[in-house]
Design an enzyme around this catalytic site. Sequence first.
Site, mmCIF file in Angstrom:
data_model
loop_
_atom_site.group_PDB
_atom_site.id
_atom_site.type_symbol
_atom_site.label_atom_id
_atom_site.label_comp_id
_atom_site.label_asym_id
_atom_site.label_seq_id
_atom_site.Cartn_x
_atom_site.Cartn_y
_atom_site.Cartn_z
ATOM 1 N N CYS A 50 -12.092 4.314 11.508
ATOM 2 C CA CYS A 50 -12.806 3.851 10.302
ATOM 3 C C CYS A 50 -14.174 3.267 10.645
ATOM 4 C CB CYS A 50 -11.968 2.837 9.542
ATOM 5 S SG CYS A 50 -10.345 3.443 9.085
ATOM 6 N N ASN B 232 -8.838 4.286 0.906
ATOM 7 C CA ASN B 232 -9.452 4.149 2.229
ATOM 8 C C ASN B 232 -9.647 5.547 2.811
ATOM 9 O OD1 ASN B 232 -9.940 3.842 4.973
ATOM 10 N ND2 ASN B 232 -8.460 2.189 5.255
ATOM 11 N N HIS C 266 -16.654 -1.198 4.898
ATOM 12 C CA HIS C 266 -15.553 -0.235 4.901
ATOM 13 C C HIS C 266 -14.582 -0.593 3.783
ATOM 14 C CE1 HIS C 266 -12.260 2.249 6.011
ATOM 15 N NE2 HIS C 266 -11.564 1.318 6.623
HETATM 16 O O1 UT7 Z 1 -8.831 1.186 7.692
HETATM 17 C C1 UT7 Z 1 -7.870 0.813 8.635
HETATM 18 C C2 UT7 Z 1 -7.680 -0.631 8.581
HETATM 19 N N1 UT7 Z 1 -6.603 -0.970 7.702
HETATM 20 C C3 UT7 Z 1 -6.659 -2.048 6.940
HETATM 21 O O2 UT7 Z 1 -7.668 -2.719 6.900
HETATM 22 C C4 UT7 Z 1 -5.427 -2.461 6.175
HETATM 23 C C5 UT7 Z 1 -5.305 -3.961 6.185
HETATM 24 N N2 UT7 Z 1 -4.067 -4.404 5.605
HETATM 25 C C6 UT7 Z 1 -3.834 -4.400 4.262
HETATM 26 O O3 UT7 Z 1 -4.647 -3.916 3.484
HETATM 27 C C7 UT7 Z 1 -2.572 -5.029 3.768
HETATM 28 O O4 UT7 Z 1 -1.922 -5.701 4.821
HETATM 29 C C8 UT7 Z 1 -1.563 -4.027 3.115
HETATM 30 C C9 UT7 Z 1 -2.135 -3.532 1.796
HETATM 31 C C10 UT7 Z 1 -1.312 -2.865 4.049
HETATM 32 C C11 UT7 Z 1 -0.249 -4.734 2.810
HETATM 33 O O5 UT7 Z 1 -0.488 -5.820 1.944
HETATM 34 P P1 UT7 Z 1 0.069 -7.276 2.301
HETATM 35 O O6 UT7 Z 1 -0.332 -8.161 1.210
HETATM 36 O O7 UT7 Z 1 -0.391 -7.625 3.693
HETATM 37 O O8 UT7 Z 1 1.622 -7.062 2.231
HETATM 38 P P2 UT7 Z 1 2.735 -7.212 3.376
HETATM 39 O O9 UT7 Z 1 2.712 -6.072 4.296
HETATM 40 O O10 UT7 Z 1 2.658 -8.599 3.933
HETATM 41 O O11 UT7 Z 1 4.047 -7.129 2.490
HETATM 42 C C12 UT7 Z 1 4.365 -8.100 1.478
HETATM 43 C C13 UT7 Z 1 5.549 -7.588 0.690
HETATM 44 C C14 UT7 Z 1 6.701 -7.143 1.580
HETATM 45 O O12 UT7 Z 1 7.921 -7.407 0.874
HETATM 46 P P3 UT7 Z 1 8.802 -8.704 1.222
HETATM 47 O O13 UT7 Z 1 9.153 -8.561 2.684
HETATM 48 O O14 UT7 Z 1 7.905 -9.865 0.960
HETATM 49 O O15 UT7 Z 1 9.941 -8.592 0.298
HETATM 50 C C15 UT7 Z 1 6.504 -5.648 1.655
HETATM 51 O O16 UT7 Z 1 7.707 -4.955 1.906
HETATM 52 O O17 UT7 Z 1 5.150 -6.434 -0.061
HETATM 53 C C16 UT7 Z 1 6.019 -5.353 0.261
HETATM 54 N N3 UT7 Z 1 5.249 -4.112 0.183
HETATM 55 C C17 UT7 Z 1 5.131 -3.394 -0.924
HETATM 56 N N4 UT7 Z 1 5.661 -3.546 -2.162
HETATM 57 C C18 UT7 Z 1 5.354 -2.616 -3.090
HETATM 58 C C19 UT7 Z 1 4.511 -3.543 1.183
HETATM 59 N N5 UT7 Z 1 3.933 -2.424 0.701
HETATM 60 C C20 UT7 Z 1 4.303 -2.312 -0.594
HETATM 61 C C21 UT7 Z 1 4.040 -1.380 -1.597
HETATM 62 N N6 UT7 Z 1 4.575 -1.559 -2.834
HETATM 63 N N7 UT7 Z 1 3.237 -0.295 -1.395
#
Ligand code: UT7
Length: 320
Positions: free
Chosen positions: A120, A276, A245
């Site tokens: 990226c 993205n 980005h």
């Molecule tokens: O370009 C490459 C670089 N990449 C990035 O910059 C990505 C950076 N990271 C992010 O954008 C975020 O970390 C994500 C969007 C990938 C995830 O969001 P988050 O707020 O960090 O969520 P998390 O992974 O901490 O998950 C929180 C909760 C979890 O459930 P529990 O364990 O709290 O019950 C996940 O299982 O959200 C759940 N979850 C979802 N729920 C519904 C994770 N993905 C999803 C989803 N839909 N798609």
Amino acid sequence: MIAPDPLRHARITALGEHRPAGVLTNNDLAGRGVDTTDEWIRNRTGIARRHIAAADETVITMAAEASAKALAAAGLDPRDIDLLVLATCTMRNPIPGGAARVASAIGAGGIGAFDLNAACGGFCYALSVAADAVRTGSADRVLVVGSEKLTDWLDWDDRGTCILFGDGAAAAIVEASDEPGIGPVAWGSDGLGADLVSVPVDDWAIRMDGPAVFRWATTQLAPVAHRACKLAGVDVADLDAFVPHQANLRIVDALVRALKLPDRVVVARDIADTGNTSAASVPLALSRLVAAGDVPSGGQALLLAFGAGLTYAGQVIRIP
Ligand code: UT7
């Protein structure tokens, strides 16, 4: 040996983009069986929809479409270009690279052409290389293209990744200029974070520790942006636009807060419609702002790209 013209600078003179016709909404994803909701994706990422390439659209065809549009916008013939740098991390095969095929596809066969993989972060790395090639006299006109087909590399059962990414390409023409138009790059990397975003060799899909990447992006990158501004001799308060980005709208907003950008600075928020798109994300976002007339031609924009590697790069440019 003769020295290059010491007064020769480089700038972006035109942009072109290709957004595939196929569109996938958040509800489409949920309807396909992904365990998610439109509300969760909008709230946690800012994404509403993303473009999806058709089976016959590839990194190369999308790059060629974007390049042809950039050439038309600049009023140039393909034979006016003498170097093509293709920033991509989603070629289906590592050999051969795609750049030479893009060059041939647009009618510029025979020119210098190579792929650059900084994931990226790729577009800002490639832009820096192009600017240096022009400044040193190695090239007169360079096509810098970011093109990605991320949907070839997604596991649709992995809701932590498949909701984030989209496909697309955008190209910039870099030419010699009397005034500086592409500032020195602030770039870096952290190989210790290589496992945070990767396609493992025993797998076929992108795997990511989303929260760790999120923490890194929101805590480590503002100083890189400051360094890019300092290298260009520009105060952040004097910027006209900020084009980071498009990884997550919450990351964009966190960077805006960390940089204390005045409200008058236009911030690219292309992610809502695009997702993205890795190396294509910064030029796609810039291209949309320019096409919409949201930013002044000749104004100063800070570009900042970052991602797998980990890699990051940013520079201040004059808006074409
Ligand atoms: O370009 C490459 C670089 N990449 C990035 O910059 C990505 C950076 N990271 C992010 O954008 C975020 O970390 C994500 C969007 C990938 C995830 O969001 P988050 O707020 O960090 O969520 P998390 O992974 O901490 O998950 C929180 C909760 C979890 O459930 P529990 O364990 O709290 O019950 C996940 O299982 O959200 C759940 N979850 C979802 N729920 C519904 C994770 N993905 C999803 C989803 N839909 N798609």
